[in-house]
Design a protein around this motif. Structure first.
Motif, PDB file in Angstrom:
ATOM      1  N   LEU A  31     -35.624  43.528  21.616  1.00 37.33           N
ATOM      2  CA  LEU A  31     -34.444  43.783  20.523  1.00 37.33           C
ATOM      3  C   LEU A  31     -33.869  42.417  20.554  1.00 37.33           C
ATOM      4  N   SER A  40     -44.864  46.933  22.060  1.00 35.92           N
ATOM      5  CA  SER A  40     -43.439  46.948  21.953  1.00 35.92           C
ATOM      6  C   SER A  40     -42.977  45.836  21.985  1.00 35.92           C
ATOM      7  N   ILE A  61     -37.557  43.318  10.524  1.00 37.94           N
ATOM      8  CA  ILE A  61     -37.783  44.635  10.897  1.00 37.94           C
ATOM      9  C   ILE A  61     -36.681  45.525  10.230  1.00 37.94           C
ATOM     10  N   THR A  67     -33.745  47.077  12.600  1.00 35.13           N
ATOM     11  CA  THR A  67     -32.616  46.150  13.436  1.00 35.13           C
ATOM     12  C   THR A  67     -32.394  45.038  12.488  1.00 35.13           C
ATOM     13  N   ALA A 121     -37.803  53.147  20.016  1.00 31.53           N
ATOM     14  CA  ALA A 121     -37.459  51.908  20.285  1.00 31.53           C
ATOM     15  C   ALA A 121     -35.933  51.387  19.880  1.00 31.53           C
ATOM     16  N   VAL A 122     -35.467  52.228  18.690  1.00 35.74           N
ATOM     17  CA  VAL A 122     -34.217  51.563  18.231  1.00 35.74           C
ATOM     18  C   VAL A 122     -33.329  52.944  18.053  1.00 35.74           C
ATOM     19  N   GLN A 151     -42.108  49.091  16.169  1.00 36.22           N
ATOM     20  CA  GLN A 151     -40.777  48.953  15.246  1.00 36.22           C
ATOM     21  C   GLN A 151     -41.309  48.552  13.855  1.00 36.22           C
TER      22      GLN A 151
END
Length: 438
Positions: free
Chosen positions: A192, A189, A221, A224, A407-408, A165
């Motif tokens: 979230l 990782s 980050i 997010t 990841a997102v 991220q």
């Protein structure tokens, strides 16, 4: 509450009243621009309120909104890339350009260094560090890549820890460094929606080996908006002899902290994000005792190895941007760092709380106060981030950006101090309609 849409009609006349002398001109006190005074006056009326209470006082924030001029053609909810400058800061920039343009080489040879040192003093005070530990850069990437490529402690076979991220340019810099010098990148990782700081710290600690030399930690980050516990990670890492680089591109002048609070060894940020300076302003910090172990990115033999100024020879650059940082700091201080943080968090929560229980909508940002502030990420089931961003802009004239990584997956939503509640209501209505019809 007065709408910013109506305020746009008056903006031209208001802006024409504001004149800014060069940042260090003798007559600066006689030419105080009204926006700072109005914000200071408005702030005095809410000083009895907690930051969280003041965050909801729309009369106060109307004065802050008035300080900016934004396009009436769309709602801008993508302020994470860079922020608009207040009209006052824009006028300061124009005056500084004119000032330097009248002197060109004389200014560059006679005045440039002294002015840069004066601005560094103001930045150092804002950041809570010594002027001997910071350098004005053009952005976070320049700051952090100077550090990443200059680290003498990261040798062939040594390991650097980062996450999937972290910002792409930083990951690419470590990738290139590994190709050049044989270091190894360990990618981990992160959850979230972490349940505790310990859960985050444990992710980093489990990846440490005897060959680990440095950890890159993104303070907020960019994908997010999640805020990571940099201090706790640093305490754990330092106990194991591992250094910390803090990527604070989105946290500086967004949440209220001083660099020493993070206990990091290295730090980089962009001032044209949440401090609202002109484009092309950033800050690099290196703990005093660490400076000598970082090579300069460019050639410089005029300063000692432990002098931060060894990094400053980057060639000719637009000095008027550096001068205008002073105005942005004054504007930031007039609002108040704690009040600003509380307002940005309130704006994020305003839309997120209204959408979080919709079964078709996914929030990719934790809502706890200590885990996020003004930056958030949201998705609609059945739509890719790009599709959602396109629908919001094409149909509703709301500008966001699609984020699609391993990841997102979602759109990043970043309101700013000039964002109104009416605009966020429009965003919520659009998201609910899209969720119903997708």
């Amino acid at each position: 509450m007065t709408s910013r849409r109506n305020f746009f009609k008056k903006a031209g006349a208001i802006g024409s009243l504001a004149t800014i002398s060069p940042v260090f001109a003798k007559d600066v006190e006689q030419e105080r621009v009204f926006t700072i005074k109005n914000i200071e006056n408005a702030a005095s009326k809410v000083q009895h309120l907690s930051p969280e209470e003041a965050a909801k006082d729309e009369d106060f924030w109307y004065w802050v909104q008035k300080a900016f001029v934004q396009s009436p053609n769309f709602i801008n909810l993508e302020n994470g890339y860079c922020s608009a400058q207040p009209t006052e800061t824009m006028n300061a920039l124009f005056k500084n350009i004119q000032y330097i343009n009248e002197l060109p080489s004389f200014y560059m040879r006679r005045n440039q260094q002294a002015d840069r040192e004066e601005v560094k003093k103001q930045l150092a005070k804002l950041a809570g560090v010594s002027t001997e530990e910071i350098m004005i850069t053009r952005n976070t990437t320049e700051a952090l890549e100077t550090i990443i490529f200059g680290l003498q402690t990261l040798k062939e076979g040594d390991e650097a820890i980062m996450t999937n991220q972290d910002y792409g340019s930083m990951l690419e810099a470590f990738y290139l460094r590994a190709r050049r010098y044989g270091s190894k990148n360990v990618i981990i990782s992160l959850p979230l929606h972490p349940k505790s700081n310990k859960e985050i710290v444990d992710c980093y600690e489990k990846a440490i080996t005897p060959r680990t030399k440095v950890i890159l930690v993104t303070h907020m980050i960019n994908l997010t908006g999640q805020i990571l516990p940099v201090k706790e990670i640093a305490e754990m890492a330092h106990a194991k002899g591992v250094e910390i680089i803090s990527d604070s591109a989105h946290s500086f002048a967004h949440i209220d902290f001083k660099i020493p609070d993070l206990q990091c060894d290295y730090f980089g940020t962009s001032l044209h994000k949440w401090l609202s300076t002109p484009l092309g302003a950033g800050l690099m910090y290196i703990k005093r005792e660490k400076i000598k172990q970082v090579w300069g990115l460019y050639g410089e033999t005029g300063f000692a190895d432990d002098d931060i100024r060894k990094f400053e020879r980057i060639g000719t650059h637009p000095c008027w941007t550096n001068l205008t940082i002073s105005n942005a700091i004054r504007f930031h201080n007039a609002i108040g760092a704690k009040r600003k943080e509380a307002r940005l968090r309130y704006l994020k929560n305003y839309w997120a709380e209204k959408l979080k229980n919709n079964p078709k909508i996914i929030l990719n940002v934790p809502l706890e106060a200590e885990r996020s502030c003004g930056l958030g990420n949201v998705a609609v089931k059945g739509l890719s981030p790009t599709q959602l961003a396109d629908i919001l802009y094409d149909k509703y004239r709301i500008f966001t950006v699609g984020i699609e990584t391993e990841a997102v997956k979602g759109i990043r939503v970043t309101p700013h101090l000039y964002t109104t509640l009416e605009e966020l209501d429009a965003f919520v209505r659009a998201m609910e309609e899209i969720a119903r019809t997708s």
